[in-house]
Design a protein around this motif. Sequence first.
Motif, PDB file in Angstrom:
ATOM      1  N   GLU A 448      47.412  -4.905  40.922  1.00 26.03           N
ATOM      2  CA  GLU A 448      48.681  -4.455  41.484  1.00 26.03           C
ATOM      3  C   GLU A 448      48.431  -3.810  42.853  1.00 26.03           C
ATOM      4  O   GLU A 448      47.410  -3.144  43.061  1.00 26.03           O
ATOM      5  CB  GLU A 448      49.354  -3.450  40.551  1.00 26.03           C
ATOM      6  N   ILE A 449      49.376  -3.983  43.777  1.00 25.12           N
ATOM      7  CA  ILE A 449      49.155  -3.481  45.138  1.00 25.12           C
ATOM      8  C   ILE A 449      49.974  -2.234  45.447  1.00 25.12           C
ATOM      9  O   ILE A 449      49.873  -1.686  46.547  1.00 25.12           O
ATOM     10  CB  ILE A 449      49.465  -4.567  46.186  1.00 25.12           C
ATOM     11  N   ILE A 450      50.799  -1.762  44.505  1.00 24.66           N
ATOM     12  CA  ILE A 450      51.605  -0.568  44.734  1.00 24.66           C
ATOM     13  C   ILE A 450      51.031   0.597  43.942  1.00 24.66           C
ATOM     14  O   ILE A 450      50.583   0.431  42.806  1.00 24.66           O
ATOM     15  CB  ILE A 450      53.082  -0.813  44.349  1.00 24.66           C
ATOM     16  N   THR A 451      51.021   1.774  44.562  1.00 19.92           N
ATOM     17  CA  THR A 451      50.449   2.962  43.919  1.00 19.92           C
ATOM     18  C   THR A 451      51.302   4.181  44.229  1.00 19.92           C
ATOM     19  O   THR A 451      51.593   4.477  45.398  1.00 19.92           O
ATOM     20  CB  THR A 451      49.013   3.222  44.410  1.00 19.92           C
ATOM     21  N   ILE A 487      51.147   0.948  49.624  1.00 18.20           N
ATOM     22  CA  ILE A 487      51.137  -0.493  49.416  1.00 18.20           C
ATOM     23  C   ILE A 487      49.867  -1.044  50.053  1.00 18.20           C
ATOM     24  O   ILE A 487      49.609  -0.827  51.237  1.00 18.20           O
ATOM     25  CB  ILE A 487      52.367  -1.176  50.051  1.00 18.20           C
ATOM     26  N   ASP A 488      49.065  -1.748  49.276  1.00 17.56           N
ATOM     27  CA  ASP A 488      47.804  -2.327  49.761  1.00 17.56           C
ATOM     28  C   ASP A 488      47.956  -3.833  49.940  1.00 17.56           C
ATOM     29  O   ASP A 488      48.948  -4.439  49.531  1.00 17.56           O
ATOM     30  CB  ASP A 488      46.670  -2.048  48.769  1.00 17.56           C
ATOM     31  N   GLU A 556      56.918  -9.325  41.453  1.00 19.97           N
ATOM     32  CA  GLU A 556      56.893  -7.898  41.752  1.00 19.97           C
ATOM     33  C   GLU A 556      55.548  -7.306  41.330  1.00 19.97           C
ATOM     34  O   GLU A 556      54.956  -7.739  40.347  1.00 19.97           O
ATOM     35  CB  GLU A 556      58.014  -7.171  40.997  1.00 19.97           C
ATOM     36  N   SER A 557      55.108  -6.320  42.077  1.00 18.38           N
ATOM     37  CA  SER A 557      53.940  -5.530  41.692  1.00 18.38           C
ATOM     38  C   SER A 557      54.428  -4.133  41.379  1.00 18.38           C
ATOM     39  O   SER A 557      55.276  -3.591  42.102  1.00 18.38           O
ATOM     40  CB  SER A 557      52.921  -5.506  42.839  1.00 18.38           C
ATOM     41  N   ARG A 558      53.896  -3.514  40.323  1.00 17.85           N
ATOM     42  CA  ARG A 558      54.484  -2.243  39.905  1.00 17.85           C
ATOM     43  C   ARG A 558      53.430  -1.222  39.476  1.00 17.85           C
ATOM     44  O   ARG A 558      52.281  -1.556  39.167  1.00 17.85           O
ATOM     45  CB  ARG A 558      55.498  -2.446  38.789  1.00 17.85           C
ATOM     46  N   HIS A 559      53.897   0.039  39.450  1.00 14.29           N
ATOM     47  CA  HIS A 559      53.118   1.171  38.936  1.00 14.29           C
ATOM     48  C   HIS A 559      54.070   2.001  38.093  1.00 14.29           C
ATOM     49  O   HIS A 559      55.138   2.423  38.570  1.00 14.29           O
ATOM     50  CB  HIS A 559      52.550   2.003  40.089  1.00 14.29           C
ATOM     51  N   VAL A 560      53.713   2.232  36.839  1.00 15.85           N
ATOM     52  CA  VAL A 560      54.564   2.952  35.905  1.00 15.85           C
ATOM     53  C   VAL A 560      53.807   4.146  35.348  1.00 15.85           C
ATOM     54  O   VAL A 560      52.681   4.004  34.866  1.00 15.85           O
ATOM     55  CB  VAL A 560      55.013   2.040  34.740  1.00 15.85           C
ATOM     56  N   LEU A 561      54.428   5.319  35.414  1.00 18.40           N
ATOM     57  CA  LEU A 561      53.876   6.526  34.809  1.00 18.40           C
ATOM     58  C   LEU A 561      54.907   7.089  33.839  1.00 18.40           C
ATOM     59  O   LEU A 561      56.054   7.343  34.212  1.00 18.40           O
ATOM     60  CB  LEU A 561      53.542   7.564  35.890  1.00 18.40           C
TER      61      LEU A 561
END
Length: 729
Positions: A448-451, A487-488, A556-561
Motif C-alpha cells: 500500500e502507498i498511503i500511510t 503518499i509514496d 484504491e490503496s488504503r490504511h486502516v487503524l
Amino acid sequence: SFSKQDPTESQNLENEKIKLDCEVEGYPCTYEEVASRVIEESFSALDEAVIALEEGDDIQAAVQYLENRGDVVEIIAEPGGIRFRLKNGPPLWVLNAEAVIAGTKGPGAGEDNSNNFSTGPASPNLQSSGGDDGPIGESKRGEEPYKKALLLSPFYWDFDGDETDVVKHTLEKSHRNYNCENCEVVVKKNTISEDSIDKTDEAYQALKTLYINYEISLDDFKSWDNYDLIHLSTHGIQICDPPACAGMLMTGVYIDVDDYQSTLEVFDTERGVAWAQMGVAGCEIIKKTINDTNASAQKREEASQSWKNKGCGAFPNRYWQLVTPDFFEFNYQNASKPLNEKLIFLSACESMKDLTLAKALAGENTTVYGWTEAVNVGGGGTAAIKFYDFYIRDGLRAEVAFDKVKDRLINDEDNPVLARYKPKGITIEPILPPELLQEGEENTRGREIITLMQPIFRVELEERDAIPTIGAAGDGENDKLLFLIQIDGIDEDLNPDEFVIHLAIDGEELEKTFTPQEKISDYSYWILDEVPLPFDAADREFIELEAWVELPTGGESRHVLEEVELANCGWTGNMSGSKSGKLVGDIVFPKSNLTNANVEELAILADQGYMGPDASSSGLPSPSDFTNLPDFTMFGNRSQFPFMLLIPGQAGNVMLESNGIAVGQQVSINLIEDSQKRVEGSFSVSVTDLMTQSGFSVDGELIWHVDSICSLDVILELAANPLPAGLMQ
C-alpha cells in the motif's frame, strides 16, 4: 542490459487446462507410468553420460556418448547441460558443475552478468495461515491490507549465504504490510552448520552434502498461491537447441545414486519433476594424473590443485531434483489455483533465458523476474536487494523499480559486489549481452502507498497512537482533528494531483477530499490539514480512522487503524472577584513555525517556573517577558480573551488576554485521571492581573495530553523539527 517480457499468451481462464509438455511430446508424465526397466536404463545412461563428460574436454563428450547409444530419442544440449530421454522414458539432465563451483546461481558457463536481469509482468510446502489478501488496489473499505512473502533458498549452504536474509529484513522493516499480525515473511533455507564440517578438509567437496540441514522440500514449491511475493534463490538453467528449449529450477533435494530406485517411489506421482547428475569436464583425466605413480611430484601437485580449482568431486553420487514448467502448470493453472496477482523473483541463472518458465508461472497481473544468463551470487543478490528497495521501501510500480535497478547496475560497474568471480583453472566462456525487451503490465505494486502519520512527530501511526485535536476539549462544541498523510510511489511520470485522498472517521466518509501537498522525498508527498469531528473531543478517547487514495491506474490503496487515541486538551472556567464571565481555552494549531527566539523565551519561562515544575521563584514577570512569544504558540486564540496556559501537575500557569497578562499565584488541581499520557480534572487558581494588579479567581475543568497542542514537548518538537513551509499555508 535487462530484458522484460509479458507472456500474456499464457494467461488462461482459471479452470482451463493447459496441455503439459509430456502430453504434447508423448512421454510419461510421472514415474509410475514408466516401466522399471526403462527407468534403470535411463539412469544408467545418465551415469555413463556424466562419466563421458568428466573424461572429455567439454559437454560435447557427453552428447557424443548419448548420440552413440542408439536408444536416446531426444537430446537438447548447450555448454551448461543436456536434457535427454530414452524411448518411453522421462527426461533426465546432465549438468556442467563448473560454474556452480565458480559461485554462480546455475550450472553452465557464465560471468557476473548482473546487468542481464530480465523481468516479465505475466499474467512452496509451507502451510500458510491462509491465502494472500489480493492485489494492491482491491482491498475492502474498513479492512487493513496485509501481505505474505515466501523466501526460499535451497542452496544457501552452497552459496555460502545469499540475499535471502537481507530481503527479509527489507520487507519487514520497510512497510507495515509485511510486519503486522496477519502478515507473514516466511524464510526457509538449507544450511550447513559452521561447526559440522571442516571446510579445509581435503574431502570437503565430497562430504558437505551429508551435513545439510534441510528446511525446504518439494512441497514448498506447491504453496506459492498462498503468497503475494515469492523470492527463490537457487540454481537454474535453460538450454535451447532450436527449436526446442528446456528450463528447470533446482529444489535442493537429492537422492543417492546407490538407492535411487526406492527413493524415487516417493515422487512417483509428481508431474514435472526431473532428476539430474552433475559433472565437471576433464576431472577423470586429472584424476588419472593424480593417481599415476609414474608422474612427477610436480605434475601430481599441479593436478591436485587443478582438481580443487575445477570443483572436481563436488556433489558426487547424487541425483538432484529439478522442477520444470510442467510442474508449475500442473500444480497451479491446471489445479484451478493460478498464480494471479503475484510478484515472483527467480534469482537463478538463465531462469528467463527463454520464456518457458515465465509462461508456466504466469497468472493474471503477475510480474515474473529472472536472469537471461548466468549470474554470480553477489551480483544476483545485489540486483534483488536494490529492486526491493525501490519496489517495497519506496512503493514504486514494478516497471519503474525494474528500470531503476537496471540503471543503477549499469552505472555501478566499479561496485566490488558485482565483480566477476573467475577462479584459477576455470575457463568461463564469454556470453553475448541479452536483448532488452519491455512490454505488458507495468503498474503492479508490492505494498500500500498511503500511510497515516503522526502530524507532530511525523512517524507512521500505529494502533492506539495519538494525534492532536484542535479546539477546546470539554467546551461542548465540536472540535477538529489534525491529520498528516504520506503518499509514496509517485514517480516522475505520475501527476500527484491525480492521487485523490479520502478520509473516514468511525466508518463515515468525509465529504472533503485532498491531494498530495508537499514533496518530501524523491517519490513521497505529504498532506497536512484539519477535518471536523462530529463531537466534542472530550467525549471520546479513541476513534477509527481510515484513509485511502484513488490510484490513477485504477483501484484504491488504503490504511486502516481501528483505534487512534485523541490527543485532546483544553479548559473551561468561570471567573469571580474583580472579573466575571466564562473562559474557554480555544486551542489552535500554529500556522507558521517557531523561531529560535520563541523557543528560547519558552525555555526561559519554563526554567523560571512559570511554565515549569514549580513556581517557587519570587516576584512576577513583567509584560515584556512575554512579548517575544508569538500568539499562536500559546495554545489559544488571543483575539478572544479566554486564554490560559496550564501545565497540569505543575504549578506554573499563565493567562493572556488582548489587553493584559495575568499570572497565577495559587493553584489547586484535583485530578480524576493522571496517567503518563493523559491528565483530566478540575482546577482553581487565584490570579493577579499584571496591568491593574487586581486579583480574581478562575474555577474550571481541564484536559491535557502529552501529544496535544497544549504540550510543551509538542511545541518544542515543532521548533526543533519544523514542518515543511509548504504545509503551513
